[in-house]
Design a protein around this motif. Structure first.
Motif, PDB file in Angstrom:
ATOM      1  N   GLY A  50      70.930 -14.967 -46.700  1.00 40.29           N
ATOM      2  CA  GLY A  50      71.440 -13.794 -47.394  1.00 40.29           C
ATOM      3  C   GLY A  50      72.582 -13.092 -46.703  1.00 40.29           C
TER       4      GLY A  50
ATOM      5  N   ARG B 107      75.971 -12.634 -48.883  1.00 41.54           N
ATOM      6  CA  ARG B 107      75.955 -12.162 -50.264  1.00 41.54           C
ATOM      7  C   ARG B 107      74.804 -11.214 -50.551  1.00 41.54           C
ATOM      8  NH1 ARG B 107      75.115 -15.996 -55.627  1.00 41.54           N
ATOM      9  NH2 ARG B 107      75.104 -14.305 -57.183  1.00 41.54           N
ATOM     10  N   TRP B 108      73.582 -11.689 -50.355  1.00 45.30           N
ATOM     11  CA  TRP B 108      72.428 -10.978 -50.880  1.00 45.30           C
ATOM     12  C   TRP B 108      72.097  -9.711 -50.112  1.00 45.30           C
ATOM     13  CZ3 TRP B 108      71.219 -12.278 -55.543  1.00 45.30           C
ATOM     14  CH2 TRP B 108      71.471 -13.575 -55.986  1.00 45.30           C
ATOM     15  N   ASP B 109      72.497  -9.609 -48.857  1.00 44.09           N
ATOM     16  CA  ASP B 109      72.223  -8.370 -48.123  1.00 44.09           C
ATOM     17  C   ASP B 109      73.215  -7.271 -48.466  1.00 44.09           C
ATOM     18  OD1 ASP B 109      74.429  -9.498 -46.925  1.00 44.09           O
ATOM     19  OD2 ASP B 109      73.777  -9.100 -44.875  1.00 44.09           O
TER      20      ASP B 109
ATOM     21  N   SER C  52      65.659 -11.916 -55.669  1.00 45.67           N
ATOM     22  CA  SER C  52      66.769 -12.639 -55.043  1.00 45.67           C
ATOM     23  C   SER C  52      66.208 -13.744 -54.154  1.00 45.67           C
ATOM     24  CB  SER C  52      67.627 -11.678 -54.219  1.00 45.67           C
ATOM     25  OG  SER C  52      66.868 -11.108 -53.164  1.00 45.67           O
TER      26      SER C  52
ATOM     27  N   PRO D 127      66.488 -14.860 -50.943  1.00 49.92           N
ATOM     28  CA  PRO D 127      65.849 -14.578 -49.647  1.00 49.92           C
ATOM     29  C   PRO D 127      64.523 -13.838 -49.790  1.00 49.92           C
ATOM     30  CG  PRO D 127      68.173 -13.969 -49.614  1.00 49.92           C
ATOM     31  CD  PRO D 127      67.819 -14.244 -51.029  1.00 49.92           C
TER      32      PRO D 127
ATOM     33  N   LEU E 136      65.211 -20.982 -51.939  1.00 45.93           N
ATOM     34  CA  LEU E 136      66.617 -20.842 -51.548  1.00 45.93           C
ATOM     35  C   LEU E 136      67.496 -21.856 -52.259  1.00 45.93           C
ATOM     36  CD1 LEU E 136      66.198 -20.348 -47.679  1.00 45.93           C
ATOM     37  CD2 LEU E 136      66.354 -18.586 -49.440  1.00 45.93           C
TER      38      LEU E 136
ATOM     39  N   GLU F  77      68.937 -21.287 -56.196  1.00 42.32           N
ATOM     40  CA  GLU F  77      70.175 -20.549 -56.453  1.00 42.32           C
ATOM     41  C   GLU F  77      71.403 -21.423 -56.223  1.00 42.32           C
ATOM     42  OE1 GLU F  77      73.611 -18.066 -55.928  1.00 42.32           O
ATOM     43  OE2 GLU F  77      72.649 -19.106 -54.261  1.00 42.32           O
TER      44      GLU F  77
ATOM     45  N   GLU G 277      74.459 -20.896 -45.980  1.00 36.28           N
ATOM     46  CA  GLU G 277      73.523 -21.277 -47.040  1.00 36.28           C
ATOM     47  C   GLU G 277      72.965 -22.678 -46.817  1.00 36.28           C
ATOM     48  OE1 GLU G 277      75.557 -18.794 -50.736  1.00 36.28           O
ATOM     49  OE2 GLU G 277      76.275 -20.804 -50.246  1.00 36.28           O
TER      50      GLU G 277
END
Length: 540
Positions: free
Chosen positions: A107, A110-112, A248, A250, A356, A359, A482
């Motif tokens: 993450g 992007r995800w954080d 999401s 993570p 993971l 995605e 990733e």
């Protein structure tokens, strides 16, 4: 008495370190993503190294009987808070830190950044998980459960959209009810026994009178409902597929691990409290657990076949994993526990990698490809692609395809990876038990095979739609942050297969330690506090 050795303080560090890091990151400005990730990553690496050190200490003879005890505030058990690490809790700490580090790195780019306070919530989640694995007290288990759940509420809603809000509200509501059941069960158990220390409970259960025994049965049953809601046993796990699909990646990977916390808590409490020393309460509730686990297996298998979305498939796969563990634990107890723990490790790693991976694979498919693939299947439209002779497979597609295959093999229990080794070992342990094989054992084996068949059919269908039926496939752009987490988790699944003998040796020692409830009770209740000299200072 001499001072407490400094290495003994390592037992409490998995709780304190994420607490401190999470708290320190709260006032940091939201745009300082690099600093926040660096702090979380350092914490994650330290937790991983620390969990490996604790595992080595528990298995290396550093503590008597492989059990280390830490008395918080220097109060002896059962009056004070006692943290305890043995081979099982150390194993769960290693599993937690490994998946957490992978999810954190995944993450990072992007995800954080799609919401606020991701890293603080993530650290508080780790604090709750580690505390749940280390505590030896039911009330403090409740406290750590609440810390874990409170952090997970924010993480499930992180980067919110309509779908995530709907699933998150359902997740919050269900877990609030489970928390209420947890508190009621703990209160009833305390009313019946006068203690909540798990080691102390093992001494008091057999000596209870009829009225207190009845109250203990009710309290333990209510407590089990709370554990099984988190462990996703049917029909209590209806919330799980929707939450997995909406979260999401993570966070979804961490949810896979959180599902196993309920199984761990049930395993820890039931083997200690309702073991050989429990008298007439020995094995209380295990028959119901076996039936519920088999029902969960069937529910998960049907759900996987009915799912079209990868996230929902992963959710039902986690339900199958929990159902397998609950069924074998309820059916045979510690006789198959080593094989069950091996299955827990492999399935958790593979399912986290799969969450993971989903995605990343969705980037392959153009918009509308999923609807087109389902329509073509429904109307039996044949669309044979041209022969790809001489066409090289791009590196990203090769990585995604091989990772997908590896996860599918482990999740479904197909050879040659760890999922097959785990299921074969479970079958062998079930059939090798003394006496005639009962019909319930054959039913359990049949359901495990059926669940594996359903999983491989569903995952094969998803793989065909993703890598083949999408038409023209454009290799997606992947970040190294990733690729590394997914590749690392898949590599661990392969290593788990290659080192199956060494892992089973460790798990056999783990089960032997769990079976010696007397040693466990003696170590926890017999741990002396650090004495103070006449001057009032702790001896050093």
């Amino acid at each position: 008495m001499s001072a407490l050795p400094w290495m003994q303080h390592l037992i409490v560090v998995p709780v304190l370190l994420p607490l401190l890091v999470g708290a320190l990151l709260i006032p940091v400005a939201q745009n300082r993503h690099g600093f926040k990730f660096a702090a979380s990553a350092v914490s994650g690496v330290l937790l991983w190294l620390l969990s490996l050190a604790l595992l080595g200490m528990a298995d290396g003879g550093h503590w008597p009987d492989g059990i280390g005890v830490y008395l918080a505030s220097n109060w002896a058990a059962p009056f004070g808070i006692a943290l305890m690490v043995d081979r099982l809790s150390a194993l769960m700490l290693v599993l937690t830190s490994t998946i957490a580090l992978a999810a954190l790195v995944f993450g990072a780019r992007r995800w954080d950044r799609v919401g606020v306070h991701f890293h603080s919530l993530f650290q508080f989640l780790l604090m709750g998980l580690n505390g749940a694995f280390l505590t030896n007290d039911l009330f403090n288990l409740f406290v750590f459960f609440e810390v874990m759940l409170a952090a997970s509420y924010g993480l499930v809603l992180h980067g919110y959209n309509l779908r995530r809000i709907q699933a998150g509200m359902q997740y919050v509501a269900v877990n609030l009810v489970a928390s209420l059941l947890f508190l009621i069960g703990v209160s009833l158990i305390y009313g019946a026994t006068g203690t909540l220390n798990i080691a102390d409970l093992t001494l008091r259960v057999a000596a209870l009178g009829p009225q207190d025994t009845y109250l203990l049965r009710i309290g333990a049953s209510v407590l089990a409902l709370a554990f099984l809601t988190k462990g996703a046993m049917w029909p209590l796990g209806f919330w799980l597929p929707t939450t997995y699909a909406a979260a999401s990646p993570p966070v979804a990977a961490m949810l896979v691990l959180m599902t196993k916390v309920g199984v761990y808590a049930l395993l820890r409490v039931w083997l200690a409290v309702f073991g050989d020393a429990a008298g007439e309460l020995e094995g209380f509730g295990l028959a119901a657990l076996s039936v519920g686990g088999m029902a969960t297996l069937l529910f998960g298998a049907v759900g996987m076949l009915a799912s079209q979305d990868g996230g929902r498939m992963a959710g039902y796969g986690a339900i199958i994993s929990s159902g397998t563990l609950l069924a074998v634990l309820g059916h045979s107890g510690s006789a198959v526990l080593a094989s069950g723990l091996y299955y827990l490790i492999g399935s958790t790693l593979a399912m986290a990698a799969f969450m993971l991976l989903i995605e990343l694979t969705e980037r392959i498919r153009p918009p509308g490809a999923a609807l087109l693939a389902i329509t073509m299947e429904a109307f039996a439209i044949e669309d044979k692609p041209e022969d790809p002779v001489g066409v090289g497979i791009p590196g990203t597609l090769a990585f995604l395809g091989l990772s997908f295959v590896a996860c599918a093999l482990v999740i479904s229990g197909m050879p040659p990876l760890s999922g097959f080794v785990a299921k074969f070992s479970l079958f062998h342990a079930l059939l090798a038990m003394p006496g005639r094989v009962p019909p319930a054992t054959w039913l359990l084996i049949a359901l495990m095979l059926l669940a594996g068949l359903a999983a491989i059919i569903a995952l094969m269908r998803l793989g065909v739609r993703t890598f083949w039926a999408s038409g023209a496939v454009t290799p997606p752009r992947l970040q190294i942050s990733e690729v590394l987490p997914v590749g690392g988790l898949v590599a661990l699944c392969v290593a788990l297969t290659l080192q199956a003998g060494a892992v089973f040796d460790y798990l056999s020692r783990t089960v032997d330690g769990l079976a010696r409830s007397g040693s466990y009770t003696e170590r926890v209740l017999g741990e002396p506090p650090v004495m103070r000299p006449a001057g009032g200072e702790v001896a050093r």
